[in-house]
Each structure stands twice: as structure tokens, then as C-alpha cells.
Design a protein around this motif. Structure first.
Motif, PDB file in Angstrom:
ATOM      1  N   GLU A  48     -53.850   0.194  53.670  1.00 15.15           N
ATOM      2  CA  GLU A  48     -55.242  -0.100  54.476  1.00 15.15           C
ATOM      3  C   GLU A  48     -55.400  -1.297  55.140  1.00 15.15           C
ATOM      4  N   LEU A  49     -55.144  -2.486  54.424  1.00 17.88           N
ATOM      5  CA  LEU A  49     -55.040  -3.772  55.058  1.00 17.88           C
ATOM      6  C   LEU A  49     -54.317  -3.716  56.424  1.00 17.88           C
ATOM      7  N   ILE A  50     -53.328  -3.183  56.216  1.00 15.29           N
ATOM      8  CA  ILE A  50     -52.467  -3.392  57.430  1.00 15.29           C
ATOM      9  C   ILE A  50     -52.704  -2.625  58.528  1.00 15.29           C
ATOM     10  N   GLU A  51     -53.517  -1.288  58.066  1.00 11.44           N
ATOM     11  CA  GLU A  51     -54.105  -0.533  59.229  1.00 11.44           C
ATOM     12  C   GLU A  51     -55.184  -1.104  59.891  1.00 11.44           C
ATOM     13  N   GLN A  52     -56.118  -1.742  59.042  1.00 13.12           N
ATOM     14  CA  GLN A  52     -57.234  -2.380  59.649  1.00 13.12           C
ATOM     15  C   GLN A  52     -56.668  -3.599  60.527  1.00 13.12           C
ATOM     16  N   VAL A  53     -55.705  -4.214  60.261  1.00 12.67           N
ATOM     17  CA  VAL A  53     -55.344  -5.370  60.990  1.00 12.67           C
ATOM     18  C   VAL A  53     -54.850  -4.692  62.478  1.00 12.67           C
ATOM     19  N   ALA A  54     -54.135  -3.800  62.438  1.00 12.81           N
ATOM     20  CA  ALA A  54     -53.637  -3.115  63.550  1.00 12.81           C
ATOM     21  C   ALA A  54     -54.710  -2.518  64.318  1.00 12.81           C
ATOM     22  N   SER A  55     -55.714  -1.720  63.904  1.00 10.11           N
ATOM     23  CA  SER A  55     -56.944  -1.426  64.625  1.00 10.11           C
ATOM     24  C   SER A  55     -57.844  -2.597  64.962  1.00 10.11           C
ATOM     25  N   ASP A  56     -57.739  -3.463  64.427  1.00 11.45           N
ATOM     26  CA  ASP A  56     -58.577  -4.859  65.139  1.00 11.45           C
ATOM     27  C   ASP A  56     -57.795  -5.349  66.374  1.00 11.45           C
ATOM     28  N   ALA A  57     -56.471  -5.431  66.158  1.00 10.31           N
ATOM     29  CA  ALA A  57     -55.568  -6.009  67.161  1.00 10.31           C
ATOM     30  C   ALA A  57     -55.767  -4.905  68.486  1.00 10.31           C
ATOM     31  N   TYR A  58     -55.762  -3.846  68.167  1.00  7.79           N
ATOM     32  CA  TYR A  58     -55.867  -2.638  69.195  1.00  7.79           C
ATOM     33  C   TYR A  58     -57.067  -2.689  69.787  1.00  7.79           C
ATOM     34  N   ASP A  59     -58.217  -2.888  68.949  1.00  9.26           N
ATOM     35  CA  ASP A  59     -59.588  -3.105  69.726  1.00  9.26           C
ATOM     36  C   ASP A  59     -59.733  -4.480  70.602  1.00  9.26           C
ATOM     37  N   ALA A  60     -59.137  -5.395  70.207  1.00 10.24           N
ATOM     38  CA  ALA A  60     -59.084  -6.694  70.750  1.00 10.24           C
ATOM     39  C   ALA A  60     -58.315  -6.746  72.117  1.00 10.24           C
TER      40      ALA A  60
END
Length: 94
Positions: free
Chosen positions: A58-70
Motif C-alpha cells: 500500500e505504501l509503495i503503491e501510494q508512492v507510485a501514485s504520487d510520482a505519477y501525479d507529479a
């Protein structure tokens, strides 16, 4: 818009590759082997990459999502990267 988990499956390949989705459109992400090892060291886990990924997915997916959004650039394999530095920043802020 945040990415959502597309599949529970993942691929072990120089880290772990996993599928997320942006409004149903597939987005391939990858957490590097180095990021997984560094995170395991920080939390004192001595297990294989896939076990670190499963425990902190879940943490890794959140980091990936944040990177994608950025607007993160995809890596050479065409994946949204999750790096050791990004996981470290999230770990220090929580």
C-alpha cells in the motif's frame, strides 16, 4: 488523479513491477531492488524483495501514485519508478 491497483499480480524483475490504473488505463510501475532493500533495512526486515513488497504494498503503491501525479518520467523499462529516496521521504514523514 490517484492511481488505483489494477491487479494483485506482480512481476519480480530488478525489483518488483506491478500494475496500477489511471481511470481504467493501465500504468506499469516498478519499485527498484535497491528501494526494496533500503526500505527493508530501515524497518529491519531480512526477507526477499517480494516479501518486502507484499508487506509494504500500500505504501509503495501510494508512492507510485504520487510520482505519477507529479508527472514523473517513466524509466527505461517504461515504468513509473518508485525509488529508495521516495520511500525514505515517505517513511520519515510518517
Amino acid at each position: 488523479m490517484p492511481l488505483t491497483r489494477m491487479k494483485d499480480d506482480y512481476i519480480i524483475s530488478d525489483g518488483v513491477k506491478f500494475w496500477m490504473a489511471d481511470k481504467g488505463r493501465p500504468v506499469l510501475c516498478r519499485v527498484t531492488h535497491e528501494a526494496l532493500r533500503d526500505h527493508a533495512d530501515r524497518v529491519r526486515l531480512n526477507v526477499a524483495d517480494e516479501k518486502v513488497f507484499e508487506a509494504y504494498r500500500e505504501l509503495i503503491e501510494q508512492v507510485a501514485s504520487d510520482a505519477y501525479d507529479a508527472g514523473a518520467n517513466v524509466d527505461d523499462a517504461g515504468c513509473v519508478p518508485v525509488t529508495s529516496e521516495a520511500l525514505d521521504r515517505v517513511g520519515r514523514s510518517s
